[in-house]
Motif scaffolding. Structure first.
Motif, PDB file in Angstrom:
ATOM      1  N   SER A  30       0.822  -1.209   0.000  1.00 18.05           N
ATOM      2  CA  SER A  30       0.000   0.000   0.000  1.00 18.05           C
ATOM      3  C   SER A  30       0.859   1.263   0.000  1.00 18.05           C
ATOM      4  CB  SER A  30      -0.923   0.007   1.220  1.00 18.05           C
ATOM      5  OG  SER A  30      -0.154   0.211   2.401  1.00 18.05           O
ATOM      6  N   VAL A  31       0.224   2.364  -0.342  1.00 17.52           N
ATOM      7  CA  VAL A  31       0.893   3.668  -0.286  1.00 17.52           C
ATOM      8  C   VAL A  31       1.314   3.953   1.154  1.00 17.52           C
ATOM      9  CG1 VAL A  31       0.574   6.152  -0.598  1.00 17.52           C
ATOM     10  CG2 VAL A  31      -0.272   4.568  -2.335  1.00 17.52           C
ATOM     11  N   CYS A  37       8.210   3.488   4.940  1.00 16.86           N
ATOM     12  CA  CYS A  37       9.599   3.052   4.803  1.00 16.86           C
ATOM     13  C   CYS A  37      10.524   4.176   5.265  1.00 16.86           C
ATOM     14  CB  CYS A  37       9.914   2.668   3.357  1.00 16.86           C
ATOM     15  SG  CYS A  37       9.074   1.174   2.798  1.00 16.86           S
ATOM     16  N   ARG A  38      11.556   3.818   6.003  1.00 15.31           N
ATOM     17  CA  ARG A  38      12.444   4.827   6.590  1.00 15.31           C
ATOM     18  C   ARG A  38      13.494   5.348   5.630  1.00 15.31           C
ATOM     19  NH1 ARG A  38      13.141   0.884  11.435  1.00 15.31           N
ATOM     20  NH2 ARG A  38      14.327   0.009   9.754  1.00 15.31           N
ATOM     21  N   ALA A  43      12.589   1.011   1.081  1.00 10.81           N
ATOM     22  CA  ALA A  43      11.485   0.974   0.115  1.00 10.81           C
ATOM     23  C   ALA A  43      11.817   0.033  -1.047  1.00 10.81           C
ATOM     24  CB  ALA A  43      11.188   2.379  -0.398  1.00 10.81           C
ATOM     25  N   LEU A  44      13.052   0.105  -1.551  1.00 12.33           N
ATOM     26  CA  LEU A  44      13.455  -0.791  -2.633  1.00 12.33           C
ATOM     27  C   LEU A  44      13.364  -2.245  -2.193  1.00 12.33           C
ATOM     28  CD1 LEU A  44      14.629  -1.453  -5.423  1.00 12.33           C
ATOM     29  CD2 LEU A  44      16.914  -1.040  -4.454  1.00 12.33           C
ATOM     30  N   LYS A  45      13.824  -2.543  -0.983  1.00 16.93           N
ATOM     31  CA  LYS A  45      13.731  -3.913  -0.474  1.00 16.93           C
ATOM     32  C   LYS A  45      12.270  -4.372  -0.400  1.00 16.93           C
ATOM     33  CE  LYS A  45      16.138  -5.210   3.037  1.00 16.93           C
ATOM     34  NZ  LYS A  45      16.864  -5.307   4.322  1.00 16.93           N
ATOM     35  N   SER A 166      10.877  12.465  -1.261  1.00 17.54           N
ATOM     36  CA  SER A 166      11.356  11.789  -0.055  1.00 17.54           C
ATOM     37  C   SER A 166      10.241  11.003   0.629  1.00 17.54           C
ATOM     38  CB  SER A 166      11.942  12.827   0.908  1.00 17.54           C
ATOM     39  OG  SER A 166      12.379  12.208   2.083  1.00 17.54           O
ATOM     40  N   ARG A 167       9.057  11.578   0.708  1.00 14.55           N
ATOM     41  CA  ARG A 167       7.926  10.919   1.374  1.00 14.55           C
ATOM     42  C   ARG A 167       7.571   9.597   0.686  1.00 14.55           C
ATOM     43  NH1 ARG A 167       4.427  14.799   1.037  1.00 14.55           N
ATOM     44  NH2 ARG A 167       5.169  15.686   2.974  1.00 14.55           N
ATOM     45  N   TYR A 168       7.588   9.588  -0.642  1.00 21.68           N
ATOM     46  CA  TYR A 168       7.197   8.385  -1.391  1.00 21.68           C
ATOM     47  C   TYR A 168       8.393   7.521  -1.783  1.00 21.68           C
ATOM     48  CZ  TYR A 168       2.578  10.343  -1.455  1.00 21.68           C
ATOM     49  OH  TYR A 168       1.359  10.839  -1.058  1.00 21.68           O
TER      50      TYR A 168
END
Length: 178
Positions: A30-31, A37-38, A43-45, A166-168
């Motif tokens: 989900s968004v 994600c920190r 996020a990539l993982k 940065s947020r996304y």
């Protein structure tokens, strides 16, 4: 048991917003989870895990040819995506989803850093690449989420672009192109 490449089939005529939503739902990411994600690395993982859990093998390695950001090989049972580990984490996430779209179009693909001009591409190849880019951007930053970001008082200035990226956990380019 139900890999994404069997349950979702795309054409370059597919509606981007609804297809991206279906892909994100199928990836079960989900968004809210994405923005929690920190880091871009985390996020990539998470994106990689979601794609692998959906039945696609994902590999990473530093390519000697730095202009290639990733490629995919379509297969009925064992499709793969290979990412250039020497590109930024946001570029790898974009390439991961771009290549996933290629697989859902039932096509092999290769992504280059400089493909913006699509020099030497046929019209059909250009359509596939533009569609794959738009899909990857919509999966990473759905219009519904982006639309709410646009309501910010400072929407569009450099600080807002950086904060939204940065947020996304996406590149500034994804935000600018949206």
């Amino acid at each position: 048991p139900d890999p994404i490449f069997r349950s979702i089939v795309l054409t370059t005529q597919s509606d981007i917003v609804s297809a991206a939503q279906s892909i994100r739902e199928r990836l079960n990411f989900s968004v809210a989870e994405q923005t929690a994600c920190r880091s871009e690395h985390e996020a990539l993982k998470a994106w990689r895990r979601a794609v692998e859990d959906a039945g696609v093998f994902v590999f990473k390695h530093s390519f000697k040819q730095h202009s290639i950001s990733g490629f995919c090989l379509q297969h009925d049972q064992f499709p793969i995506i290979y990412l250039n580990n020497s590109t930024s984490k946001t570029r790898q996430a974009f390439s991961l989803l771009h290549e996933l779209v290629h697989l859902l179009l039932r096509l092999n693909g290769i992504s280059t850093v400089e493909e913006i001009t699509f020099g030497g591409y046929s019209e059909a190849q250009k359509r596939v690449e533009i569609f794959s880019n738009r899909m990857a951007a919509e999966i990473l930053l759905p219009f519904s989420a982006f639309e709410s970001e646009l309501m910010a008082e400072d929407a569009g200035d450099d600080g807002w672009i950086a904060r939204t990226a940065s947020r996304y956990r996406v590149s500034r380019e994804v935000v600018l192109r949206k």
